[in-house]
Scaffold this motif. Structure first.
Motif, PDB file in Angstrom:
ATOM      1  N   ALA A  31       4.178  10.628   9.414  1.00 45.41           N
ATOM      2  CA  ALA A  31       3.787   9.818  10.580  1.00 45.41           C
ATOM      3  C   ALA A  31       4.900   8.857  11.002  1.00 45.41           C
ATOM      4  N   GLY A  32       5.857   8.624  10.116  1.00 47.38           N
ATOM      5  CA  GLY A  32       6.989   7.776  10.472  1.00 47.38           C
ATOM      6  C   GLY A  32       6.662   6.295  10.353  1.00 47.38           C
ATOM      7  N   VAL A  33       7.636   5.480  10.773  1.00 48.12           N
ATOM      8  CA  VAL A  33       7.501   4.034  10.591  1.00 48.12           C
ATOM      9  C   VAL A  33       6.752   3.414  11.767  1.00 48.12           C
ATOM     10  N   THR A  34       5.598   2.813  11.476  1.00 45.21           N
ATOM     11  CA  THR A  34       4.809   2.185  12.536  1.00 45.21           C
ATOM     12  C   THR A  34       4.564   0.705  12.248  1.00 45.21           C
ATOM     13  N   ASN A  35       4.730   0.315  10.971  1.00 43.44           N
ATOM     14  CA  ASN A  35       4.483  -1.070  10.591  1.00 43.44           C
ATOM     15  C   ASN A  35       5.432  -1.999  11.362  1.00 43.44           C
ATOM     16  N   PRO A  36       4.865  -2.921  12.161  1.00 41.57           N
ATOM     17  CA  PRO A  36       5.714  -3.791  12.991  1.00 41.57           C
ATOM     18  C   PRO A  36       6.738  -4.590  12.177  1.00 41.57           C
ATOM     19  N   LYS A  37       6.410  -4.854  10.908  1.00 41.40           N
ATOM     20  CA  LYS A  37       7.369  -5.586  10.076  1.00 41.40           C
ATOM     21  C   LYS A  37       8.615  -4.746   9.787  1.00 41.40           C
ATOM     22  N   LEU A  38       8.432  -3.428   9.810  1.00 41.51           N
ATOM     23  CA  LEU A  38       9.526  -2.547   9.396  1.00 41.51           C
ATOM     24  C   LEU A  38      10.261  -1.875  10.552  1.00 41.51           C
ATOM     25  N   VAL A  39       9.538  -1.709  11.667  1.00 47.64           N
ATOM     26  CA  VAL A  39      10.071  -0.886  12.757  1.00 47.64           C
ATOM     27  C   VAL A  39      11.501  -1.254  13.157  1.00 47.64           C
ATOM     28  N   ASN A  40      11.756  -2.540  13.282  1.00 55.03           N
ATOM     29  CA  ASN A  40      13.047  -2.923  13.849  1.00 55.03           C
ATOM     30  C   ASN A  40      14.168  -3.174  12.842  1.00 55.03           C
ATOM     31  N   ILE A  41      13.914  -2.861  11.596  1.00 58.62           N
ATOM     32  CA  ILE A  41      14.974  -3.047  10.596  1.00 58.62           C
ATOM     33  C   ILE A  41      16.110  -2.056  10.860  1.00 58.62           C
ATOM     34  N   ASP A  42      17.330  -2.582  10.785  1.00 58.68           N
ATOM     35  CA  ASP A  42      18.504  -1.742  11.051  1.00 58.68           C
ATOM     36  C   ASP A  42      18.657  -0.645  10.010  1.00 58.68           C
ATOM     37  N   THR A  43      18.965   0.544  10.493  1.00 60.31           N
ATOM     38  CA  THR A  43      19.292   1.647   9.590  1.00 60.31           C
ATOM     39  C   THR A  43      20.633   2.204  10.067  1.00 60.31           C
ATOM     40  N   ASN A  44      21.121   3.219   9.376  1.00 61.72           N
ATOM     41  CA  ASN A  44      22.354   3.850   9.856  1.00 61.72           C
ATOM     42  C   ASN A  44      22.111   4.378  11.260  1.00 61.72           C
ATOM     43  N   ILE A  45      23.077   4.179  12.120  1.00 61.76           N
ATOM     44  CA  ILE A  45      22.880   4.654  13.476  1.00 61.76           C
ATOM     45  C   ILE A  45      23.179   6.151  13.524  1.00 61.76           C
ATOM     46  N   SER A  52       0.836  -1.201   0.000  1.00 63.94           N
ATOM     47  CA  SER A  52       0.000   0.000   0.000  1.00 63.94           C
ATOM     48  C   SER A  52       0.874   1.255   0.000  1.00 63.94           C
ATOM     49  N   LEU A  53       0.222   2.384  -0.230  1.00 65.74           N
ATOM     50  CA  LEU A  53       0.959   3.659  -0.215  1.00 65.74           C
ATOM     51  C   LEU A  53       1.599   3.880   1.156  1.00 65.74           C
ATOM     52  N   GLU A  54       0.877   3.495   2.203  1.00 68.83           N
ATOM     53  CA  GLU A  54       1.403   3.666   3.565  1.00 68.83           C
ATOM     54  C   GLU A  54       2.654   2.806   3.768  1.00 68.83           C
ATOM     55  N   ASP A  55       2.555   1.534   3.343  1.00 70.29           N
ATOM     56  CA  ASP A  55       3.736   0.653   3.415  1.00 70.29           C
ATOM     57  C   ASP A  55       4.893   1.284   2.648  1.00 70.29           C
ATOM     58  N   TYR A  56       4.544   1.762   1.457  1.00 64.27           N
ATOM     59  CA  TYR A  56       5.581   2.288   0.566  1.00 64.27           C
ATOM     60  C   TYR A  56       6.297   3.481   1.225  1.00 64.27           C
ATOM     61  N   ALA A  57       5.507   4.395   1.795  1.00 65.17           N
ATOM     62  CA  ALA A  57       6.107   5.567   2.442  1.00 65.17           C
ATOM     63  C   ALA A  57       7.057   5.123   3.557  1.00 65.17           C
ATOM     64  N   GLN A  58       6.622   4.134   4.331  1.00 65.11           N
ATOM     65  CA  GLN A  58       7.445   3.681   5.457  1.00 65.11           C
ATOM     66  C   GLN A  58       8.711   2.975   4.965  1.00 65.11           C
ATOM     67  N   ILE A  59       8.568   2.235   3.865  1.00 66.41           N
ATOM     68  CA  ILE A  59       9.748   1.572   3.289  1.00 66.41           C
ATOM     69  C   ILE A  59      10.766   2.626   2.831  1.00 66.41           C
ATOM     70  N   VAL A  60      10.253   3.676   2.185  1.00 66.46           N
ATOM     71  CA  VAL A  60      11.156   4.723   1.681  1.00 66.46           C
ATOM     72  C   VAL A  60      11.880   5.399   2.851  1.00 66.46           C
ATOM     73  N   ILE A  61      11.160   5.622   3.940  1.00 66.61           N
ATOM     74  CA  ILE A  61      11.826   6.212   5.117  1.00 66.61           C
ATOM     75  C   ILE A  61      12.977   5.320   5.553  1.00 66.61           C
ATOM     76  N   LYS A  62      12.700   4.033   5.616  1.00 70.01           N
ATOM     77  CA  LYS A  62      13.724   3.085   6.062  1.00 70.01           C
ATOM     78  C   LYS A  62      14.923   3.072   5.120  1.00 70.01           C
ATOM     79  N   ILE A  63      14.639   3.034   3.832  1.00 66.90           N
ATOM     80  CA  ILE A  63      15.738   2.940   2.863  1.00 66.90           C
ATOM     81  C   ILE A  63      16.583   4.216   2.874  1.00 66.90           C
ATOM     82  N   THR A  64      15.900   5.358   2.913  1.00 70.21           N
ATOM     83  CA  THR A  64      16.677   6.598   2.900  1.00 70.21           C
ATOM     84  C   THR A  64      17.414   6.809   4.220  1.00 70.21           C
TER      85      THR A  64
END
Lengths: 190, 81, 317
Positions: free
Chosen positions: A72-86, A12-24
């Motif tokens: 709104a930021g990342v709220t999807n439980p599948k995505l929340v804990n994925i490692d990003t740059n610290i 979904s668009l919501e998933d997509y937005a959260q994925i983009v936050i994570k990737i960037t």
């Protein structure tokens, strides 16, 4: 649901937005695919097609919604804990300030434009000087923009913010110019 | 005063060169092909009954439902779930 | 502004005022000429520098080249805004000061003052156009290379397409077209599902498609823009004939009127032709994009419709 809001390959668009936050913010595509239960071919189609829908979105409804999700930021439980740059402690402090202090945000926007005008990559300049990555910066930008779009900011406020940004941009331009021995035409006066 | 322009360019280029490039993309120069083995039964992924599930044991390679995209189509969803 | 604020009670007051206007005009021309010369110097120095940077930069994104290009354009913009601010301060304010003071509408120097302002504005406009042209030219280097970029993608595809093998059995995989994103390809021998992840070159296809199509249809865009310019030229031509005829005799006025009517007829044709030329350009552009990226035809057509509708609104349809 409007046609252009239908999920693409189940994303979904919501998933997509959260994925983009994570990737960037530095998450690997691999980790995203694993979390969402898709593979690289699916992800690349999802990414391309959501991008196309945004380009086709002439009434900006989809883009505004995307902005809201992004803010709104990342709220999807599948995505929340994925490692990003610290992010460093200093970077985190700056990031909080960027979100809460609109003038600080406008200042960095002005600085970023000034950097580009003087041969620097503005995104890298912000990372170097404030420890804030592009993904986090964009996320805050969306947060401020969605306030403007949903009407909680009046036109005078908007103007004041933009004037401030312009003023700051000029300040940074003067600084960058000085570091390069002055502008090419500084000696020419009326 | 052509020096003014030349000097500025020189100074600017030096500073630009010193700046790190933002997040180098990790995409590789060369194309590659890969096959995924089913982590459940070890069979190579086959396209017999769509491509979202393992044709042998039903393991889900893709957990979402495919829609009509660019190269991927609805028909690529495996039938047996 | 001290030097022109002194009260003129002496008999040659008009000459004195006129001299002040002339002096300011002259100063403005000198200022703009200096900026223009400097812009030209920067431009000429930047061209080889940018080419060298591009050639030596091993980074595929050509980051340094792009940064310096952006910085050079920043300096050109800096000169433009310097001239713009000065125009505000030194020309517009000066004009307003006189216009609301000594040289009101009926003053003998009224027209002279208007001409002064127009001359100065025109000089700025010329300068601004020259800055814009330089910026365009600097960025054009990128545009000119787009065919070359495309050829590289095609070459790289032709060189690689017979090298993709099934990672399970080694059989040749059928890769018949350029895949610009990752795709699943089934092995014709063992039925294994392979994933082809394209390299940088093939991925680039979707990002250059629009620029490539624009480059290929540039002549059609130029034809449209020339028609718009033609209409403007005709308008001013008729306007000038009208102005010139004001103080002429009736017979000459009648001849002028005939000329004006002929020009207007031509102008009308031009006005009607412009949207047609624009549509021709836009259709050709999107046809070209469809040829380059047939997979995106549906997307392209949506963008095409939107653009046609927008332009239609502008033409008051």
């Amino acid at each position: 649901m409007a046609n252009n809001l239908e999920p693409i390959h189940g994303i979904s668009l919501e998933d997509y937005a959260q994925i983009v936050i994570k990737i960037t913010s530095g998450a690997s595509i691999e980790s995203i695919c694993k979390a969402m239960g898709i593979d690289i071919a699916v992800w690349e189609e999802v990414n391309t097609l959501w991008g196309q829908r945004m380009k086709e979105d002439t009434d900006f409804k989809l883009i505004m919604l995307y902005g809201d999700y992004f803010a709104a930021g990342v709220t999807n439980p599948k995505l929340v804990n994925i490692d990003t740059n610290i992010i460093s402690a200093e970077g985190q402090g700056n990031l909080d300030r960027l979100k809460n202090d609109r003038y600080f945000y406008e200042e960095l926007c002005g600085a970023r434009t000034a950097a580009y005008n003087y041969g620097l990559d503005g995104a890298q300049w912000i990372l170097d000087n404030y420890g804030i990555g592009l993904g986090d910066f964009q996320s805050v930008a969306m947060h401020h923009m969605s306030k403007r779009n949903n009407g909680s900011e009046d036109i005078m406020e908007t103007k004041a913010f933009l004037d401030y940004q312009r003023e700051k941009q000029e300040e940074y331009e003067a600084k960058f110019a000085a570091e390069r021995g002055g502008n090419v035409a500084d000696d020419i006066e009326f | 005063m052509a020096d003014k322009s030349v000097n500025f360019l020189q100074n600017m280029t030096n500073i630009s060169l010193k700046q790190k490039n933002y997040a180098e993309t990790d995409e590789t120069l060369e194309a590659k092909t890969e096959a995924r083995l089913c982590p459940n039964c070890g069979a190579p992924r086959a396209k017999q009954d769509g491509l979202t599930h393992c044709a042998y044991c039903g393991y889900k390679f893709i957990e979402t439902v495919l829609t009509d995209g660019i190269f991927l189509k609805k028909e690529d969803n495996s039938e047996h779930v | 502004m001290a030097f022109f604020s002194k009260k003129k009670t002496i008999p040659n007051m008009y000459e004195d005022l006129q001299a002040q206007i002339d002096a300011r005009r002259e100063r403005w021309f000198v200022f703009i000429d200096k900026l223009n010369t400097r812009a030209e110097e920067l431009y000429l120095a930047a061209l080889p520098e940018l080419n060298a940077l591009k050639a030596s930069d091993s980074d595929p994104n050509k980051s340094t080249y792009n940064k310096v290009l952006s910085g050079v354009c920043g300096q050109l913009a800096n000169m433009r805004s310097k001239a713009y601010d000065a125009q505000d301060r030194e020309i517009s304010d000066f004009y307003d000061y006189l216009r609301h003071g000594e040289i009101t509408a009926l003053h003998p120097l009224s027209r002279y003052l208007t001409e002064f302002r127009n001359d100065c504005y025109d000089r700025f406009t010329e300068f601004e156009q020259s800055i814009n042209m330089k910026t365009d030219k600097l960025r054009e280097v990128e545009r000119d290379e787009i065919e070359y970029e495309y050829a590289k993608i095609i070459d790289s595809f032709n060189a690689d397409k017979d090298k993709f093998r099934c990672s399970q059995c080694g059989h040749l995989l059928p890769v018949e077209r350029i895949f610009f994103i990752s795709v699943h390809i089934v092995c014709p021998a063992c039925n294994t599902q392979n994933t082809l992840e394209p390299g940088r070159s093939a991925r680039n296809l979707q990002f250059i498609a629009k620029k490539l199509a624009e480059k290929r249809c540039e002549h059609l865009l130029n034809a449209y823009q020339n028609e718009i310019q033609n209409e403007r030229d005709l308008y001013f031509k008729a306007h000038n004939i009208k102005l010139d005829s004001i103080h002429k005799n009736d017979r000459e006025k009648a001849i002028a009127q005939e000329q004006i009517e002929a020009i207007h007829a031509e102008r009308k044709r031009s006005i009607e032709n412009a949207p047609h030329l624009y549509n021709v350009y836009l259709r050709a552009l999107y046809d070209e994009m469809n040829r380059i990226l047939p997979e995106f035809k549906e997307h392209h057509e949506k963008l095409y419709l939107e653009q046609i509708n927008q332009k239609g609104e502008n033409y008051g349809k």
